[in-house]
Design a protein around this motif. Structure first.
Motif, PDB file in Angstrom:
ATOM      1  N   ILE A 297       0.853  -1.182   0.000  1.00 43.87           N
ATOM      2  CA  ILE A 297       0.000   0.000   0.000  1.00 43.87           C
ATOM      3  C   ILE A 297       0.894   1.240   0.000  1.00 43.87           C
ATOM      4  N   ASP A 298       0.385   2.307  -0.588  1.00 40.13           N
ATOM      5  CA  ASP A 298       1.098   3.577  -0.617  1.00 40.13           C
ATOM      6  C   ASP A 298       0.429   4.550   0.338  1.00 40.13           C
ATOM      7  N   LYS A 299       1.161   5.575   0.702  1.00 43.58           N
ATOM      8  CA  LYS A 299       0.588   6.598   1.582  1.00 43.58           C
ATOM      9  C   LYS A 299       0.990   7.976   1.080  1.00 43.58           C
ATOM     10  N   ASP A 300       0.179   8.950   1.439  1.00 45.02           N
ATOM     11  CA  ASP A 300       0.422  10.313   0.976  1.00 45.02           C
ATOM     12  C   ASP A 300      -0.151  11.275   2.000  1.00 45.02           C
ATOM     13  N   THR A 301       0.302  12.530   1.937  1.00 44.37           N
ATOM     14  CA  THR A 301      -0.242  13.588   2.784  1.00 44.37           C
ATOM     15  C   THR A 301      -0.724  14.711   1.878  1.00 44.37           C
ATOM     16  N   PRO A 302      -1.945  14.587   1.369  1.00 41.01           N
ATOM     17  CA  PRO A 302      -2.465  15.592   0.429  1.00 41.01           C
ATOM     18  C   PRO A 302      -2.556  16.973   1.071  1.00 41.01           C
ATOM     19  N   LYS A 303      -2.417  17.991   0.247  1.00 37.68           N
ATOM     20  CA  LYS A 303      -2.432  19.374   0.728  1.00 37.68           C
ATOM     21  C   LYS A 303      -3.820  19.811   1.178  1.00 37.68           C
ATOM     22  N   PHE A 304      -4.860  19.117   0.636  1.00 39.90           N
ATOM     23  CA  PHE A 304      -6.213  19.601   0.908  1.00 39.90           C
ATOM     24  C   PHE A 304      -6.772  19.083   2.233  1.00 39.90           C
ATOM     25  N   ILE A 305      -6.010  18.224   2.953  1.00 39.03           N
ATOM     26  CA  ILE A 305      -6.493  17.776   4.258  1.00 39.03           C
ATOM     27  C   ILE A 305      -5.610  18.360   5.339  1.00 39.03           C
ATOM     28  N   GLU A 306      -6.024  18.195   6.586  1.00 38.94           N
ATOM     29  CA  GLU A 306      -5.327  18.841   7.691  1.00 38.94           C
ATOM     30  C   GLU A 306      -3.859  18.435   7.747  1.00 38.94           C
ATOM     31  N   LYS A 307      -3.056  19.374   8.228  1.00 38.84           N
ATOM     32  CA  LYS A 307      -1.616  19.170   8.276  1.00 38.84           C
ATOM     33  C   LYS A 307      -1.267  17.954   9.131  1.00 38.84           C
ATOM     34  N   GLY A 308      -0.360  17.127   8.595  1.00 32.95           N
ATOM     35  CA  GLY A 308       0.103  15.965   9.335  1.00 32.95           C
ATOM     36  C   GLY A 308      -0.727  14.720   9.129  1.00 32.95           C
ATOM     37  N   ALA A 309      -1.909  14.835   8.510  1.00 31.34           N
ATOM     38  CA  ALA A 309      -2.746  13.654   8.274  1.00 31.34           C
ATOM     39  C   ALA A 309      -2.218  12.882   7.075  1.00 31.34           C
ATOM     40  N   THR A 310      -2.345  11.559   7.130  1.00 33.96           N
ATOM     41  CA  THR A 310      -1.865  10.687   6.061  1.00 33.96           C
ATOM     42  C   THR A 310      -3.005   9.827   5.563  1.00 33.96           C
ATOM     43  N   VAL A 311      -3.061   9.621   4.251  1.00 29.26           N
ATOM     44  CA  VAL A 311      -4.056   8.725   3.677  1.00 29.26           C
ATOM     45  C   VAL A 311      -3.348   7.543   3.040  1.00 29.26           C
ATOM     46  N   PHE A 312      -4.053   6.408   3.028  1.00 25.67           N
ATOM     47  CA  PHE A 312      -3.504   5.170   2.485  1.00 25.67           C
ATOM     48  C   PHE A 312      -4.326   4.755   1.267  1.00 25.67           C
ATOM     49  N   TYR A 313      -3.637   4.217   0.255  1.00 18.96           N
ATOM     50  CA  TYR A 313      -4.345   3.840  -0.972  1.00 18.96           C
ATOM     51  C   TYR A 313      -3.620   2.696  -1.677  1.00 18.96           C
ATOM     52  N   LEU A 314      -4.316   2.052  -2.607  1.00 20.06           N
ATOM     53  CA  LEU A 314      -3.765   0.950  -3.390  1.00 20.06           C
ATOM     54  C   LEU A 314      -3.510   1.400  -4.812  1.00 20.06           C
ATOM     55  N   GLN A 315      -2.474   0.859  -5.425  1.00 25.09           N
ATOM     56  CA  GLN A 315      -2.304   1.042  -6.856  1.00 25.09           C
ATOM     57  C   GLN A 315      -3.442   0.313  -7.563  1.00 25.09           C
ATOM     58  N   PRO A 316      -3.876   0.808  -8.735  1.00 26.57           N
ATOM     59  CA  PRO A 316      -5.008   0.185  -9.429  1.00 26.57           C
ATOM     60  C   PRO A 316      -4.853  -1.312  -9.662  1.00 26.57           C
ATOM     61  N   VAL A 317      -3.650  -1.769 -10.017  1.00 27.10           N
ATOM     62  CA  VAL A 317      -3.451  -3.193 -10.298  1.00 27.10           C
ATOM     63  C   VAL A 317      -3.632  -4.029  -9.033  1.00 27.10           C
ATOM     64  N   VAL A 318      -3.187  -3.491  -7.877  1.00 27.04           N
ATOM     65  CA  VAL A 318      -3.366  -4.204  -6.608  1.00 27.04           C
ATOM     66  C   VAL A 318      -4.837  -4.223  -6.225  1.00 27.04           C
ATOM     67  N   ARG A 319      -5.538  -3.101  -6.431  1.00 29.01           N
ATOM     68  CA  ARG A 319      -6.976  -3.045  -6.140  1.00 29.01           C
ATOM     69  C   ARG A 319      -7.748  -4.042  -7.003  1.00 29.01           C
ATOM     70  N   GLU A 320      -7.437  -4.064  -8.283  1.00 27.13           N
ATOM     71  CA  GLU A 320      -8.115  -4.987  -9.198  1.00 27.13           C
ATOM     72  C   GLU A 320      -7.851  -6.448  -8.785  1.00 27.13           C
ATOM     73  N   TYR A 321      -6.623  -6.715  -8.417  1.00 28.95           N
ATOM     74  CA  TYR A 321      -6.266  -8.072  -7.994  1.00 28.95           C
ATOM     75  C   TYR A 321      -7.038  -8.472  -6.741  1.00 28.95           C
ATOM     76  N   ALA A 322      -7.070  -7.554  -5.752  1.00 25.34           N
ATOM     77  CA  ALA A 322      -7.761  -7.840  -4.488  1.00 25.34           C
ATOM     78  C   ALA A 322      -9.255  -8.077  -4.711  1.00 25.34           C
ATOM     79  N   MET A 323      -9.855  -7.317  -5.602  1.00 21.47           N
ATOM     80  CA  MET A 323     -11.293  -7.466  -5.867  1.00 21.47           C
ATOM     81  C   MET A 323     -11.615  -8.751  -6.614  1.00 21.47           C
ATOM     82  N   SER A 324     -10.636  -9.306  -7.324  1.00 23.98           N
ATOM     83  CA  SER A 324     -10.893 -10.506  -8.116  1.00 23.98           C
ATOM     84  C   SER A 324     -10.598 -11.790  -7.362  1.00 23.98           C
ATOM     85  N   ARG A 325     -10.031 -11.676  -6.147  1.00 21.58           N
ATOM     86  CA  ARG A 325      -9.680 -12.870  -5.371  1.00 21.58           C
ATOM     87  C   ARG A 325     -10.923 -13.525  -4.764  1.00 21.58           C
TER      88      ARG A 325
END
Length: 454
Positions: free
Chosen positions: A426-454
């Motif tokens: 999983i990847d993580k990021d700290t987008p500018k549009f959310i509060e300072k110091g907050a981190t969001v977690f997300y999947l690359q599309p290929v990993v998401r597609e794989y997880a949904m097909s299992r």
């Protein structure tokens, strides 16, 4: 005694020319016949018809083998063994002249280092690694990332570009490696020109002797594919439903952890580079921004460099969007792009638009690559991935906690998230549009597609 010495010196060893010839043919076979995936030691053993121990002797070039053995290795890749491809070590006490003398002066051993071939991008990564190793004198550096990201290729490129800064360079693939005592003994023999006879009996003694060499000489050691000796999820490591196995070693290989710990903690003038899909626990404990142990997470290629892979494999499109969609879906993973480009070439005559109309998802070797990652996960880790894949968007820790099963405790959730980021799933990021110091977690599309097909 003389008879024993003669037996140790019997046989022939590949010259640098012969080794390079065999490695190039092996790389071409992997590219053409195995979708660019490196042959394992077991696969090579089956193809050539020799046991793994003999193959290690051939490729490590420290111990002589019969000439018929080299003939079999060359014939397996449709090569002819020429006289200049091998040499016969001279018995002790004799004057070494000509070719043998030149070979003894060479102080590198590339082992099973892969051919870097056509190399795309990675300028920023190489620059950072060079700075750590040359300017900051880092003792232990890890390259971490998903399978196919090109960690080994980066390590080869790095080693070749900075080799003039070192007295000795050794490359060792950990895949299929022996117990740590034998592994270190092999390194010590190389340092001592195969003349090391009185090796310490204990692991602690062998590591101390190795560090002594690393203090006396400026050396670069590369340990490739470290994940092959790390544990997957194991019931013996489960505690309160959480499998705390990340970075732990398979049974019989625990000594490698002590080796990394000592190499990172103890002062010496050399550098050890490790490549792995998962972070060994010693790296996690010792690494830091101002410390002598560092790690680099290898991610996908930028769009411009990734597009060169597709175009270089015969893919085309009139729309830049088509290139962008394919690259984003596979996360810029060089191996995934290479594999999918062959499918596009074979089934759609290279037309990216026609390929994407089919919405192919995850298939073939790409699915096998992800299978290898997912099979090692614990139940809480799989729950997190399923949660992120069903949402199809990034989520903060607070959002994940509200959506995840209540059976997963707060501590398990925190540990699992750290584990998944260390496993590069999983990847993580700290987008500018959310509060300072907050981190969001997300999947690359290929990993998401794989997880949904299992």
């Amino acid at each position: 005694m003389n008879l024993q010495k003669q037996r140790r010196k019997r046989g022939v060893i590949l010259t640098p020319q012969g080794w390079q010839k065999l490695q190039t043919a092996k790389a071409e076979a992997e590219d053409c016949e195995n979708d660019g995936i490196r042959y394992s030691l077991e696969a090579l053993s089956f193809r050539i018809g020799l046991d793994s121990d003999t193959l290690c002797k051939v490729f490590n070039r420290q111990i002589g083998v019969d000439r018929s053995t080299l003939n079999r290795c060359f014939a397996a890749f449709k090569l002819l063994l020429d006289p200049q491809d091998y040499y016969r070590p001279q018995p002790e006490g004799e004057t070494i002249t000509g070719l043998s003398e030149n070979i003894r002066k060479i102080r590198w051993d590339w082992g099973e280092a892969p051919e870097s071939g056509v190399f795309y991008g990675r300028t920023e990564e190489l620059s950072k690694l060079k700075h750590w190793i040359i300017e900051e004198h880092s003792r232990l550096v890890a390259l971490l990332g998903m399978g196919g990201m090109g960690k080994s290729c980066i390590a080869v490129k790095l080693a070749r570009e900075i080799q003039d800064r070192f007295e000795l360079i050794i490359w060792r693939s950990i895949s299929g490696c022996s117990a740590v005592n034998d592994f270190i003994a092999g390194l010590l023999k190389f340092f001592a020109n195969d003349e090391e006879t009185n090796l310490p009996e204990t692991l602690d003694g062998k590591i101390s002797r190795l560090i002594q060499y690393l203090r006396e000489h400026r050396c670069l050691l590369v340990f490739d594919n470290m994940e092959t000796i790390l544990k997957g999820c194991d019931a013996s490591y489960r505690k309160n439903g959480f499998c705390n196995c990340l970075g732990h070693y398979c049974e019989g290989y625990e000594g490698y952890g002590e080796l990394l710990k000592r190499l990172g903690e103890t002062l010496h003038q050399s550098c050890v580079v490790v490549t792995s899909r998962e972070k060994p626990q010693e790296i996690g404990l010792l690494e830091g921004e101002n410390l002598a142990v560092r790690y680099l997470q290898v991610k996908g290629l930028p769009a411009a460099e990734a597009q060169k892979i597709l175009m270089g494999n015969g893919c085309f499109s009139d729309s830049p969007t088509d290139y962008q969609q394919v690259i984003e879906f596979y996360g810029g993973n060089p191996l995934a792009l290479k594999l999918v480009s062959r499918t596009i070439q074979n089934l759609f005559a290279g037309n990216l638009s026609e390929f994407f109309k089919q919405k192919p998802g995850v298939f073939g070797h790409i699915r096998e690559l992800l299978d290898g990652h997912f099979d090692r996960l614990s139940h809480p880790e799989k729950e997190i991935i399923n949660c992120l894949s069903s949402n199809c968007q990034a989520a903060s820790f607070t959002e994940l906690r509200s959506q995840i099963s209540p059976n997963i405790s707060l501590s398990n959730l925190m540990e699992s998230l750290e584990s998944l980021t260390d496993r590069c799933l999983i990847d993580k990021d700290t987008p500018k549009f959310i509060e300072k110091g907050a981190t969001v977690f997300y999947l690359q599309p290929v990993v998401r597609e794989y997880a949904m097909s299992r």
